[in-house]
Design a protein around this motif. Sequence first.
Motif, PDB file in Angstrom:
ATOM      1  N   UNK A  12       0.834  -1.213   0.000  1.00 50.35           N
ATOM      2  CA  UNK A  12       0.000   0.000   0.000  1.00 50.35           C
ATOM      3  C   UNK A  12       0.865   1.258   0.000  1.00 50.35           C
ATOM      4  N   UNK A  13       1.962   1.238   0.755  1.00 52.69           N
ATOM      5  CA  UNK A  13       2.856   2.391   0.778  1.00 52.69           C
ATOM      6  C   UNK A  13       3.560   2.576  -0.555  1.00 52.69           C
ATOM      7  N   UNK A  14       3.884   1.460  -1.214  1.00 55.33           N
ATOM      8  CA  UNK A  14       4.497   1.546  -2.541  1.00 55.33           C
ATOM      9  C   UNK A  14       3.547   2.187  -3.542  1.00 55.33           C
ATOM     10  N   UNK A  64      -3.941  14.220   0.778  1.00 51.55           N
ATOM     11  CA  UNK A  64      -3.273  14.360   2.068  1.00 51.55           C
ATOM     12  C   UNK A  64      -3.194  13.024   2.806  1.00 51.55           C
ATOM     13  N   UNK A  65      -4.145  12.144   2.573  1.00 50.75           N
ATOM     14  CA  UNK A  65      -4.063  10.793   3.123  1.00 50.75           C
ATOM     15  C   UNK A  65      -2.834  10.090   2.560  1.00 50.75           C
ATOM     16  N   UNK A  66      -2.637  10.194   1.254  1.00 49.29           N
ATOM     17  CA  UNK A  66      -1.458   9.591   0.625  1.00 49.29           C
ATOM     18  C   UNK A  66      -0.173  10.194   1.183  1.00 49.29           C
ATOM     19  N   UNK A  70       6.024   6.894   3.376  1.00 46.70           N
ATOM     20  CA  UNK A  70       7.225   7.094   4.222  1.00 46.70           C
ATOM     21  C   UNK A  70       8.091   8.251   3.734  1.00 46.70           C
ATOM     22  N   UNK A  71       8.980   8.696   4.601  1.00 47.71           N
ATOM     23  CA  UNK A  71       9.907   9.767   4.247  1.00 47.71           C
ATOM     24  C   UNK A  71       9.225  11.113   4.202  1.00 47.71           C
TER      25      UNK A  71
END
Length: 436
Positions: free
Chosen positions: A245-247, A316-318, A323-324
């Motif tokens: 999901x983060x990718x 803004x959720x994304x 990360x980072x």
Amino acid sequence: MNINIFRKTIKDFQTFIIPEYTMRDLHLPFIENMSLSIIGTRRSGKTYRTYQCVNEFVTKGLPKENICRIQFNDVRFQQVKAINLTLIDEAYYSLYPEKRDKEEILFIFDEIHRIDGWEDYILYLLDNKMHKVLVTGSTSKLQTGEISSALRGKNFSLTLYPFSFKEFIRHRNIHPDINTSKGQSYLRNSFESYFEQGGFPGLLNCPESLHIELLQNYWQTMLLRDIIEAHPKDNINVSTLLYFSQSLLSRISCPITYRKLDLSMKEAGFSCSRNTLHKYFRYFTEAFMLYAIPIYTKSERIRNRNYQKIYAIDWQLAHAVTPGEGIDLMRKFENCIFIELKRRGYDLYYYTTRNGFEIDFIAISRKRKKYEKILAQVCYKISSEDVLKREIRGIPETMLYLNIDRAFIITFDQEDIIKIDGVSIEIIPAWKWLVA
């Protein structure tokens, strides 16, 4: 399941003082002999839209006692089976026997789709012409797929997105005045706040210092409730799903291919087949968490061999979950415009000209009286002539080739009209376009 629990729940809601809310723009048209469903991502305001619906019915003269509302995310109903659902109308009519077959009754069910086989109960209620049924859910299966089929075409679905800019300024009691300097200043400043905050209603009255943590909590809850718990047979690995999901979120407003995603997962130490990645991404789209748009073409072969572009339900959720340093300004801005185009009901595509110039959005509407096709290019700031040339290139050719009547370049705060190669291109600030 004890019928008295349903009786108490029904009475509790009828004595419940509905809180004040900001009016949403989503109109709820009830169609005879059909249920109506409000679908959309978790925390987008579906429950409050049902409150608004209740007030609308009461204002028109329906007694509040004629409304039966059950929330199936209530811990008391987690073990309810489909066979128990008939206890709901039994409980209601045991309280108001004089209303049966004589008065209009509105049934509202939040998250009823969590119960296997619930569709037959909705069809049973609809057999009585005095019943209206409103359901909410955080799955697109209420719109398409096996749930839609089980309801035999007797369900009409509408999608509720997080707050639009119009709803955001309405919450702030700001009138959308684009004609005066004062009105424009209010809109410009309000858009800065909207863009920085995002559209989730829960953030509107929340301290800014808590926004990131709250959005991260939203995402984690979506992963748990709408992906992992919704697909128990998959035995989804939490760490794998979170990394995937983060990718995806780190690539919003960017092209994606499953080959590159697969390679990225393997480099990070996650063993996951490409078919599994396809399946997980489908789960994300079914839960209204992520979207992907294809290239605009009439050829299915060309569409399948080209990449897709990915967007999140909220920029803004994304940004909060990635990360980072999160998502850069330009890509968040493009995602903001994407969601508004979705909210307005457009089918969306990107386009690449024969010279390799990319157009951000070809937007097509089939839901209005007139077929409409527009072109939207997104650029946060046109900072130089070179940037302007880069944004314009490809637009005249695309407009003529695809027979597009209207083209926009949507910016943060710049406005102009450019005529080139026989076409007109409107440069328009987002704060103005969003209230149009």
